[in-house]
Write an enzyme that holds these catalytic residues in place. Sequence first.
Site, short mmCIF file in Angstrom:
data_model
loop_
_atom_site.label_atom_id
_atom_site.label_comp_id
_atom_site.label_asym_id
_atom_site.label_seq_id
_atom_site.Cartn_x
_atom_site.Cartn_y
_atom_site.Cartn_z
CG HIS A 1 -5.82 15.76 -1.26
ND1 HIS A 1 -6.85 15.53 -2.15
CD2 HIS A 1 -5.76 14.64 -0.48
CE1 HIS A 1 -7.39 14.34 -1.92
NE2 HIS A 1 -6.75 13.80 -0.91
CG LEU B 1 12.61 -7.24 5.82
CD1 LEU B 1 11.42 -7.95 5.21
CD2 LEU B 1 13.75 -7.14 4.81
CD GLU C 1 -4.40 19.44 -5.49
OE1 GLU C 1 -4.80 18.91 -6.53
OE2 GLU C 1 -4.12 18.79 -4.44
NE ARG D 1 19.29 -1.59 10.66
CZ ARG D 1 18.73 -2.54 9.93
NH1 ARG D 1 17.47 -2.89 10.10
NH2 ARG D 1 19.43 -3.17 9.00
N GLY E 1 14.58 -13.61 -2.28
CA GLY E 1 15.89 -13.97 -2.79
C GLY E 1 15.81 -14.30 -4.27
#
Length: 360
Positions: free
Chosen positions: A52, A205, A54, A208, A296
């Site tokens: 975490h 998807l 902290e 790059r 879409g």
Amino acid sequence: MPSNDRRWMQLALSLGARGLGFVAPNPAVGCVIIRDGRVLGRGWTQPSGRPHAETMALAQAGECKGATAYVSLEPCAHTGKTPPCANALIKAGIARVVCPIADPDPRVSGKGFAMLRAAGIAVDIGLMAPEARKANAGFLFTKEQSRPFITLKLAASLDGRIATATGESRWITGAVSRRYVHMLRATHDAVMIGRGTAEADDPMLDIRDLGLSHANPTRVVLDSDLALSHTCRLAQTAPLTPLWMCHCAGAKGLENWGKTAATLIETPINPSGLNLKTLLETLSTRGLTRILVEGGGQLAASLISAKLVDRLEVFHAGLLLGASSTPALAALPAKSLAEFPRFTHIETKTLGNDTLTIWE
């Protein structure tokens, strides 16, 4: 509060943002430890959610007795895979904690602040609370609304078209905009598209050109009948980058898709297709907090109609395609003007020759 508290909290928030897209289902938290106006340590939630923020900041700070810790979300108070961060702050001798908002997780909510105060630490709550809620909107949505935060991306011509009459769509926007979209993918846990987009574009998807190929988001495809070819590029790359195919019971393509590395998620249907509200609740239980929807027009319209879009990122290129071209948004249910959804303008950016407007 001291006048420089805002400065340090802004730093904590900016550090926390480095975790977006990497830490789900955990929140993306930032922490800065200050004493006598000097930064002793800083940290943010690490990939996969641990360590975490902290813990990272305290490790960097070393001896920090009497210091102030600025944390962008209430320190955890429960023992999970790591000990409570509230205890770590107490043991380090922190004298004051500044935090904008409580953690809505019932294992934490208010308990972290109570532990700190019981140990004699001064706790100030509320500074930059709106900014903190925006920074961790995905995590907060999963706890408060049982669904991920949804960003809808639309890329269109000036007249709101996403493809020519013959279906040509690559590329309407320019290279700078496309690079920005890859950055958006990096800050979300998943990218979602419908079967139509998957068939038309055969996309990857992935991320790059940013040096973040290790941070590719989960790909989520909505395909009621699993009619998409199981040999598409998404399927071929499923062993390397998670692919979740969301379908109805008894989908015709179950046998073919069952042979791939894709995760198949059965989803109830309603008259218009897959039940999007139920699907998002399911995706939340699977650890997604932030989803980028890239297409879409039908999926976009369905999400808007169901009031499930929280942020719009709309790219406009400097060209006109005319009425015979494909609109960015499919038809919405007929209503009076006052009933259609309205979004609030947040920001406008220039990306090369394109314009990006951001709405919430």
